[in-house]
Write a protein that holds these residues in place. Structure first.
Motif, PDB file in Angstrom:
ATOM      1  N   GLN A  14      45.066 -15.257  13.454  1.00 41.75           N
ATOM      2  CA  GLN A  14      45.361 -15.426  14.885  1.00 41.75           C
ATOM      3  C   GLN A  14      46.779 -14.989  15.245  1.00 41.75           C
ATOM      4  O   GLN A  14      47.186 -15.070  16.409  1.00 41.75           O
ATOM      5  N   LEU A  15      47.558 -14.556  14.263  1.00 45.32           N
ATOM      6  CA  LEU A  15      48.908 -14.087  14.585  1.00 45.32           C
ATOM      7  C   LEU A  15      48.829 -12.844  15.471  1.00 45.32           C
ATOM      8  O   LEU A  15      47.914 -12.026  15.313  1.00 45.32           O
ATOM      9  N   PRO A  16      49.812 -12.663  16.349  1.00 47.84           N
ATOM     10  CA  PRO A  16      49.839 -11.407  17.110  1.00 47.84           C
ATOM     11  C   PRO A  16      50.076 -10.224  16.167  1.00 47.84           C
ATOM     12  O   PRO A  16      50.753 -10.363  15.133  1.00 47.84           O
ATOM     13  N   GLY A  17      49.577  -9.062  16.527  1.00 44.06           N
ATOM     14  CA  GLY A  17      49.719  -7.888  15.673  1.00 44.06           C
ATOM     15  C   GLY A  17      51.146  -7.414  15.536  1.00 44.06           C
ATOM     16  O   GLY A  17      51.455  -6.627  14.652  1.00 44.06           O
ATOM     17  N   ARG A  18      52.045  -7.870  16.430  1.00 45.12           N
ATOM     18  CA  ARG A  18      53.440  -7.418  16.320  1.00 45.12           C
ATOM     19  C   ARG A  18      54.311  -8.403  15.551  1.00 45.12           C
ATOM     20  O   ARG A  18      55.479  -8.139  15.313  1.00 45.12           O
ATOM     21  N   PHE A  19      53.753  -9.555  15.170  1.00 50.95           N
ATOM     22  CA  PHE A  19      54.495 -10.527  14.355  1.00 50.95           C
ATOM     23  C   PHE A  19      54.683  -9.934  12.963  1.00 50.95           C
ATOM     24  O   PHE A  19      53.763  -9.377  12.384  1.00 50.95           O
TER      25      PHE A  19
END
Ligand code: SF4
Length: 373
Positions: free
Chosen positions: A131-136
Protein backbone atom coordinates in the motif's frame (compact mmCIF):
# COMPACT_ATOMS: atom_id res chain seq x y z
CA UNK A 1 2.79 20.28 1.23
CA UNK A 2 -0.21 18.01 0.92
CA UNK A 3 -0.96 16.86 -2.59
CA UNK A 4 -4.49 16.92 -3.78
CA UNK A 5 -4.33 14.04 -6.24
CA UNK A 6 -5.70 10.93 -4.53
CA UNK A 7 -4.73 8.45 -7.21
CA UNK A 8 -1.17 7.12 -7.20
CA UNK A 9 -0.12 7.60 -10.82
CA UNK A 10 3.45 6.40 -10.32
CA UNK A 11 4.15 3.97 -13.16
CA UNK A 12 5.51 0.45 -12.95
CA UNK A 13 6.19 -2.41 -15.31
CA UNK A 14 2.58 -3.61 -15.08
CA UNK A 15 0.81 -0.29 -14.43
CA UNK A 16 2.19 1.79 -17.26
CA UNK A 17 1.79 5.55 -17.60
CA UNK A 18 0.07 6.80 -20.76
CA UNK A 19 2.29 9.63 -21.95
CA UNK A 20 2.00 11.77 -25.06
CA UNK A 21 4.50 9.55 -26.88
CA UNK A 22 2.96 6.22 -25.84
CA UNK A 23 3.06 4.07 -22.72
CA UNK A 24 5.90 4.35 -20.23
CA UNK A 25 7.06 1.40 -18.11
CA UNK A 26 9.30 1.89 -15.08
CA UNK A 27 11.35 -1.10 -13.95
CA UNK A 28 12.48 -1.05 -10.31
CA UNK A 29 16.04 -2.21 -9.68
CA UNK A 30 16.65 -2.40 -5.91
CA UNK A 31 20.12 -0.99 -5.26
CA UNK A 32 20.37 -0.32 -9.02
CA UNK A 33 21.67 -3.87 -9.44
CA UNK A 34 21.24 -5.83 -12.64
CA UNK A 35 23.15 -8.43 -14.57
CA UNK A 36 24.58 -8.00 -18.05
CA UNK A 37 21.91 -10.38 -19.39
CA UNK A 38 19.18 -8.28 -17.78
CA UNK A 39 20.56 -5.07 -19.27
CA UNK A 40 20.68 -6.80 -22.64
CA UNK A 41 17.05 -7.89 -22.23
CA UNK A 42 15.95 -4.34 -21.39
CA UNK A 43 17.83 -3.02 -24.41
CA UNK A 44 16.01 -5.45 -26.68
CA UNK A 45 12.66 -4.50 -25.15
CA UNK A 46 13.39 -0.78 -25.65
CA UNK A 47 14.42 -1.37 -29.26
CA UNK A 48 11.55 -3.69 -30.17
CA UNK A 49 8.62 -2.13 -28.33
CA UNK A 50 9.72 1.34 -27.20
CA UNK A 51 11.53 4.43 -28.37
CA UNK A 52 14.87 2.64 -28.65
CA UNK A 53 16.32 4.58 -25.73
CA UNK A 54 16.23 3.75 -22.03
CA UNK A 55 15.91 6.46 -19.40
CA UNK A 56 17.85 6.10 -16.16
CA UNK A 57 16.07 7.68 -13.21
CA UNK A 58 17.15 9.47 -10.05
CA UNK A 59 16.00 6.40 -8.07
CA UNK A 60 18.39 4.16 -10.00
CA UNK A 61 15.55 2.64 -12.02
CA UNK A 62 15.09 2.22 -15.77
CA UNK A 63 12.22 3.55 -17.87
CA UNK A 64 11.16 2.45 -21.32
CA UNK A 65 8.87 4.88 -23.11
CA UNK A 66 7.15 5.18 -26.43
CA UNK A 67 5.47 1.76 -26.06
CA UNK A 68 2.63 1.53 -28.56
CA UNK A 69 -0.65 -0.04 -27.47
CA UNK A 70 -1.86 -2.56 -24.87
CA UNK A 71 -0.46 -5.55 -26.71
CA UNK A 72 3.03 -4.05 -26.75
CA UNK A 73 2.74 -3.05 -23.06
CA UNK A 74 1.79 -6.62 -22.23
CA UNK A 75 4.74 -7.98 -24.24
CA UNK A 76 7.06 -5.58 -22.40
CA UNK A 77 5.81 -6.82 -19.01
CA UNK A 78 6.28 -10.44 -20.12
CA UNK A 79 9.85 -9.76 -21.28
CA UNK A 80 10.70 -7.93 -18.05
CA UNK A 81 9.33 -10.83 -16.02
CA UNK A 82 11.25 -13.35 -18.15
CA UNK A 83 14.44 -11.41 -17.39
CA UNK A 84 13.79 -11.88 -13.65
CA UNK A 85 13.06 -8.20 -13.08
CA UNK A 86 9.46 -8.57 -11.97
CA UNK A 87 9.54 -10.86 -8.91
CA UNK A 88 6.32 -9.53 -7.38
CA UNK A 89 3.21 -8.32 -9.19
CA UNK A 90 1.74 -6.90 -5.99
CA UNK A 91 4.85 -5.02 -4.83
CA UNK A 92 6.51 -4.11 -8.11
CA UNK A 93 6.08 -0.32 -7.66
CA UNK A 94 7.24 -0.20 -4.03
CA UNK A 95 10.64 -1.89 -4.42
CA UNK A 96 12.32 1.52 -4.39
CA UNK A 97 15.71 1.00 -2.77
CA UNK A 98 18.65 3.31 -3.46
CA UNK A 99 21.99 2.20 -2.01
CA UNK A 100 25.59 3.39 -2.20
CA UNK A 101 26.44 2.04 -5.68
CA UNK A 102 30.10 1.23 -5.01
CA UNK A 103 29.49 -0.47 -1.68
CA UNK A 104 31.58 -3.57 -1.10
CA UNK A 105 33.81 -2.72 -4.04
CA UNK A 106 35.44 0.64 -3.31
CA UNK A 107 35.21 2.86 -0.24
CA UNK A 108 32.46 3.05 2.36
CA UNK A 109 32.38 1.92 5.98
CA UNK A 110 30.42 -1.31 5.43
CA UNK A 111 29.38 -3.61 2.59
CA UNK A 112 25.61 -3.13 2.48
CA UNK A 113 24.83 -5.18 -0.66
CA UNK A 114 23.25 -7.98 1.35
CA UNK A 115 21.09 -5.44 3.20
CA UNK A 116 19.57 -4.44 -0.14
CA UNK A 117 18.62 -8.04 -0.94
CA UNK A 118 17.17 -8.62 2.53
CA UNK A 119 15.23 -5.35 2.49
CA UNK A 120 13.83 -6.16 -0.96
CA UNK A 121 12.73 -9.60 0.27
CA UNK A 122 11.14 -8.10 3.39
CA UNK A 123 9.26 -5.50 1.34
CA UNK A 124 7.85 -8.18 -0.94
CA UNK A 125 6.88 -10.31 2.08
CA UNK A 126 4.91 -7.50 3.74
CA UNK A 127 1.28 -7.27 2.52
CA UNK A 128 0.86 -3.84 4.18
CA UNK A 129 3.85 -2.50 2.27
CA UNK A 130 2.07 -3.04 -1.04
CA UNK A 131 0.00 0.00 0.00
CA UNK A 132 3.01 2.33 -0.01
CA UNK A 133 2.91 5.07 -2.64
CA UNK A 134 5.05 4.31 -5.69
CA UNK A 135 7.23 7.35 -5.01
CA UNK A 136 8.11 6.32 -1.43
CA UNK A 137 11.70 5.13 -1.29
CA UNK A 138 14.31 3.57 0.97
CA UNK A 139 17.93 4.75 1.16
CA UNK A 140 20.95 2.78 2.38
CA UNK A 141 24.21 4.74 2.75
CA UNK A 142 27.28 2.64 3.49
CA UNK A 143 28.85 5.51 5.41
CA UNK A 144 30.46 7.42 2.54
CA UNK A 145 27.67 10.01 2.49
CA UNK A 146 26.50 9.65 -1.11
CA UNK A 147 22.91 8.49 -0.59
CA UNK A 148 21.88 10.10 2.72
CA UNK A 149 21.91 13.60 1.20
CA UNK A 150 19.34 12.48 -1.38
CA UNK A 151 16.79 12.34 1.46
CA UNK A 152 15.00 9.02 1.13
CA UNK A 153 11.73 8.68 3.02
CA UNK A 154 13.34 6.18 5.36
CA UNK A 155 17.09 5.80 5.29
CA UNK A 156 20.00 4.34 7.18
CA UNK A 157 23.54 5.67 7.37
CA UNK A 158 26.39 3.45 8.58
CA UNK A 159 28.41 5.20 11.30
CA UNK A 160 30.79 2.36 12.20
CA UNK A 161 30.90 -1.46 12.17
CA UNK A 162 28.24 -1.76 14.88
CA UNK A 163 26.21 1.43 14.63
CA UNK A 164 23.75 2.61 12.03
CA UNK A 165 21.75 5.85 12.17
CA UNK A 166 18.06 5.80 11.19
CA UNK A 167 16.99 8.75 9.02
CA UNK A 168 13.58 10.11 8.09
CA UNK A 169 13.38 12.36 5.01
CA UNK A 170 17.18 12.70 5.10
CA UNK A 171 17.36 13.79 8.74
CA UNK A 172 18.96 11.81 11.56
CA UNK A 173 16.25 10.67 13.99
CA UNK A 174 18.72 9.99 16.83
CA UNK A 175 17.74 6.29 16.70
CA UNK A 176 20.75 3.98 16.55
CA UNK A 177 20.51 0.44 15.18
CA UNK A 178 22.65 -2.67 15.11
CA UNK A 179 23.28 -3.79 11.51
CA UNK A 180 21.15 -6.91 12.12
CA UNK A 181 18.15 -4.72 12.99
CA UNK A 182 18.28 -2.41 9.98
CA UNK A 183 15.80 -4.21 7.71
CA UNK A 184 13.19 -4.72 10.45
CA UNK A 185 13.41 -1.06 11.50
CA UNK A 186 13.07 0.23 7.93
CA UNK A 187 10.09 -1.96 7.09
CA UNK A 188 8.42 -1.12 10.39
CA UNK A 189 8.69 2.62 9.71
CA UNK A 190 7.36 2.08 6.19
CA UNK A 191 4.42 -0.02 7.41
CA UNK A 192 3.48 2.65 9.94
CA UNK A 193 3.67 5.31 7.23
CA UNK A 194 1.39 3.22 4.99
CA UNK A 195 -1.09 2.99 7.89
CA UNK A 196 -1.18 6.67 8.89
CA UNK A 197 -0.29 8.58 5.72
CA UNK A 198 -3.80 9.74 4.82
CA UNK A 199 -3.21 11.73 1.63
CA UNK A 200 0.53 12.20 2.17
CA UNK A 201 2.73 10.59 -0.48
CA UNK A 202 6.07 11.18 1.25
CA UNK A 203 7.23 11.23 4.86
CA UNK A 204 8.30 14.87 4.43
CA UNK A 205 4.62 15.74 3.95
CA UNK A 206 3.63 14.50 7.43
CA UNK A 207 3.22 17.14 10.12
CA UNK A 208 4.14 14.65 12.87
CA UNK A 209 6.61 11.83 12.23
CA UNK A 210 6.67 10.73 15.88
CA UNK A 211 4.30 7.77 15.38
CA UNK A 212 6.66 6.31 12.77
CA UNK A 213 9.30 5.73 15.45
CA UNK A 214 7.12 3.95 18.00
CA UNK A 215 9.19 1.33 19.83
CA UNK A 216 12.52 2.71 18.58
CA UNK A 217 14.61 4.43 21.27
CA UNK A 218 16.41 7.70 20.56
CA UNK A 219 19.90 7.42 22.02
CA UNK A 220 21.71 10.21 20.14
CA UNK A 221 21.14 13.78 19.05
CA UNK A 222 18.68 14.13 16.20
CA UNK A 223 18.60 16.56 13.29
CA UNK A 224 21.84 16.03 11.37
CA UNK A 225 21.62 16.05 7.59
CA UNK A 226 24.07 15.25 4.79
CA UNK A 227 24.86 17.45 1.79
CA UNK A 228 23.36 16.25 -1.48
CA UNK A 229 25.74 14.62 -3.94
CA UNK A 230 24.90 15.57 -7.55
CA UNK A 231 27.70 13.93 -9.55
CA UNK A 232 28.07 10.20 -10.26
CA UNK A 233 31.33 8.31 -9.82
CA UNK A 234 32.80 8.18 -13.33
CA UNK A 235 35.91 6.86 -15.01
CA UNK A 236 38.39 4.25 -13.82
CA UNK A 237 37.59 3.22 -10.23
CA UNK A 238 40.02 0.80 -8.55
CA UNK A 239 38.21 -1.79 -6.44
CA UNK A 240 39.53 -3.09 -3.11
CA UNK A 241 39.95 -6.57 -4.62
CA UNK A 242 42.34 -5.32 -7.32
CA UNK A 243 39.76 -5.31 -10.07
CA UNK A 244 38.26 -2.20 -11.68
CA UNK A 245 34.82 -0.60 -11.95
CA UNK A 246 34.12 1.72 -14.86
CA UNK A 247 31.73 4.57 -14.12
CA UNK A 248 29.88 5.71 -17.25
CA UNK A 249 27.44 8.61 -17.32
CA UNK A 250 24.95 9.19 -20.12
CA UNK A 251 24.13 12.70 -21.27
CA UNK A 252 20.73 13.52 -19.67
CA UNK A 253 20.48 9.95 -18.40
CA UNK A 254 19.54 8.59 -21.82
CA UNK A 255 20.97 5.20 -22.70
CA UNK A 256 20.42 4.13 -26.34
CA UNK A 257 19.56 0.44 -26.64
CA UNK A 258 22.46 -0.03 -29.05
CA UNK A 259 24.95 1.31 -26.47
CA UNK A 260 23.33 -0.76 -23.73
CA UNK A 261 23.93 -3.87 -25.81
CA UNK A 262 27.64 -3.04 -25.97
CA UNK A 263 27.66 -2.59 -22.19
CA UNK A 264 25.90 -5.93 -21.76
CA UNK A 265 28.44 -7.61 -24.05
CA UNK A 266 31.14 -6.96 -21.42
CA UNK A 267 29.31 -9.63 -19.35
CA UNK A 268 30.03 -7.92 -16.03
CA UNK A 269 27.77 -7.03 -13.08
CA UNK A 270 26.11 -3.63 -13.53
CA UNK A 271 24.87 -1.03 -11.06
CA UNK A 272 22.63 1.87 -12.10
CA UNK A 273 23.29 4.90 -9.89
CA UNK A 274 20.82 7.55 -8.68
CA UNK A 275 22.83 10.06 -10.75
CA UNK A 276 21.61 8.39 -13.96
CA UNK A 277 24.85 6.58 -14.72
CA UNK A 278 26.09 2.99 -14.89
CA UNK A 279 28.90 1.21 -13.07
CA UNK A 280 30.38 -1.75 -14.92
CA UNK A 281 31.97 -3.74 -12.10
CA UNK A 282 34.54 -6.41 -11.31
CA UNK A 283 36.67 -6.00 -14.45
CA UNK A 284 40.21 -7.17 -14.94
CA UNK A 285 42.41 -4.22 -15.91
CA UNK A 286 42.86 -5.37 -19.50
CA UNK A 287 39.11 -5.82 -19.99
CA UNK A 288 38.41 -2.41 -18.44
CA UNK A 289 40.95 -0.79 -20.73
CA UNK A 290 39.46 -2.39 -23.83
CA UNK A 291 35.90 -1.51 -22.73
CA UNK A 292 36.88 2.11 -22.18
CA UNK A 293 38.28 2.37 -25.70
CA UNK A 294 35.10 0.94 -27.24
CA UNK A 295 32.57 2.80 -25.10
CA UNK A 296 34.01 6.32 -24.93
CA UNK A 297 33.47 7.03 -28.64
CA UNK A 298 29.82 6.01 -28.23
CA UNK A 299 29.09 9.10 -26.18
CA UNK A 300 29.36 7.67 -22.68
CA UNK A 301 30.99 10.09 -20.24
CA UNK A 302 34.04 8.84 -18.32
CA UNK A 303 35.58 12.26 -17.59
CA UNK A 304 34.72 13.71 -14.19
CA UNK A 305 35.20 17.25 -15.50
CA UNK A 306 32.62 16.78 -18.29
CA UNK A 307 29.93 19.50 -18.27
CA UNK A 308 27.35 16.76 -18.94
CA UNK A 309 27.66 15.76 -15.28
CA UNK A 310 26.28 19.15 -14.25
CA UNK A 311 23.11 19.14 -16.31
CA UNK A 312 19.88 17.13 -16.40
CA UNK A 313 16.33 17.48 -17.66
CA UNK A 314 12.86 16.03 -17.33
CA UNK A 315 11.20 14.41 -20.35
CA UNK A 316 9.63 17.60 -21.69
CA UNK A 317 8.13 17.94 -25.18
CA UNK A 318 7.21 15.98 -27.18
CA UNK A 319 7.01 13.06 -24.72
CA UNK A 320 5.13 14.91 -21.96
CA UNK A 321 1.92 16.74 -22.70
CA UNK A 322 2.47 19.14 -19.77
CA UNK A 323 5.70 20.57 -21.08
CA UNK A 324 6.15 24.11 -22.34
CA UNK A 325 9.40 23.29 -24.19
CA UNK A 326 11.73 20.66 -25.56
CA UNK A 327 13.79 20.82 -22.37
CA UNK A 328 16.23 18.11 -23.36
CA UNK A 329 17.21 20.01 -26.50
CA UNK A 330 17.51 23.22 -24.47
CA UNK A 331 19.62 21.50 -21.80
CA UNK A 332 21.88 20.05 -24.49
CA UNK A 333 22.34 23.52 -25.97
CA UNK A 334 23.13 24.95 -22.51
CA UNK A 335 25.76 22.33 -21.69
CA UNK A 336 28.60 24.51 -22.97
CA UNK A 337 27.56 27.44 -20.75
CA UNK A 338 29.56 27.40 -17.51
CA UNK A 339 27.46 27.13 -14.33
CA UNK A 340 28.33 27.07 -10.65
CA UNK A 341 25.64 24.55 -9.68
CA UNK A 342 23.96 21.52 -11.21
CA UNK A 343 21.18 22.70 -13.57
CA UNK A 344 17.94 20.76 -14.08
CA UNK A 345 15.68 21.85 -16.95
CA UNK A 346 11.96 21.09 -16.59
CA UNK A 347 8.93 21.71 -18.76
CA UNK A 348 6.46 22.68 -16.03
CA UNK A 349 6.04 23.42 -12.33
CA UNK A 350 5.94 19.73 -11.39
CA UNK A 351 9.71 19.75 -11.82
CA UNK A 352 9.97 15.96 -12.19
CA UNK A 353 13.27 14.38 -11.23
CA UNK A 354 14.79 17.52 -9.70
CA UNK A 355 18.03 16.57 -7.93
CA UNK A 356 18.46 17.95 -4.42
CA UNK A 357 20.78 20.94 -4.38
CA UNK A 358 20.26 21.68 -8.09
CA UNK A 359 19.19 24.91 -9.78
CA UNK A 360 15.80 24.08 -11.31
CA UNK A 361 14.99 25.97 -14.53
CA UNK A 362 11.28 25.94 -15.40
CA UNK A 363 10.16 26.48 -19.00
CA UNK A 364 7.80 29.42 -19.39
CA UNK A 365 7.08 29.12 -23.11
CA UNK A 366 9.30 32.13 -23.59
CA UNK A 367 12.53 30.92 -21.99
CA UNK A 368 13.20 29.68 -18.46
CA UNK A 369 12.84 31.03 -14.96
CA UNK A 370 14.71 29.87 -11.89
CA UNK A 371 12.56 28.02 -9.34
CA UNK A 372 12.55 29.86 -6.03
CA UNK A 373 13.10 27.72 -2.91
S1 SF4 B 1 8.27 18.37 -15.10
FE1 SF4 B 1 6.34 18.70 -16.20
S2 SF4 B 1 6.95 18.66 -18.34
FE2 SF4 B 1 8.60 17.68 -17.20
S3 SF4 B 1 8.12 15.50 -17.24
FE3 SF4 B 1 7.28 16.37 -15.33
S4 SF4 B 1 5.14 16.83 -15.87
FE4 SF4 B 1 6.25 16.60 -17.80
Amino acid sequence: MTRTRDHDACPGALTVHRAADGALARIRLPGGVLTADQLGALARVAAEFGSGTMELTSRANVQIRGIGGDEAASAVADAIAAAGLLPSATHERVRNIVASPLSGRAGGVADIRDWVHRLDAAIQAGPALAQLPGRFWFGIDDGRGDVSGLAADVGVHVLDDDTVALLLAGRDTGVRLQPADVVAAMTSVAARFAAIRGKAWRIAELTDTGPLLTGLARTADAGSTWPPVTHPPVGWIPQADGRVALGAAMPLGLLPARVAEYLAAIEAPMVITPWRSVLVCDLAEGVADAALRVLAPMGLVFDETSPWLGISACTGSPGCEHSMADVRADAARAVTTPAAAHRHFVGCERACGSPRGAQVLIATGDGYRLRTP
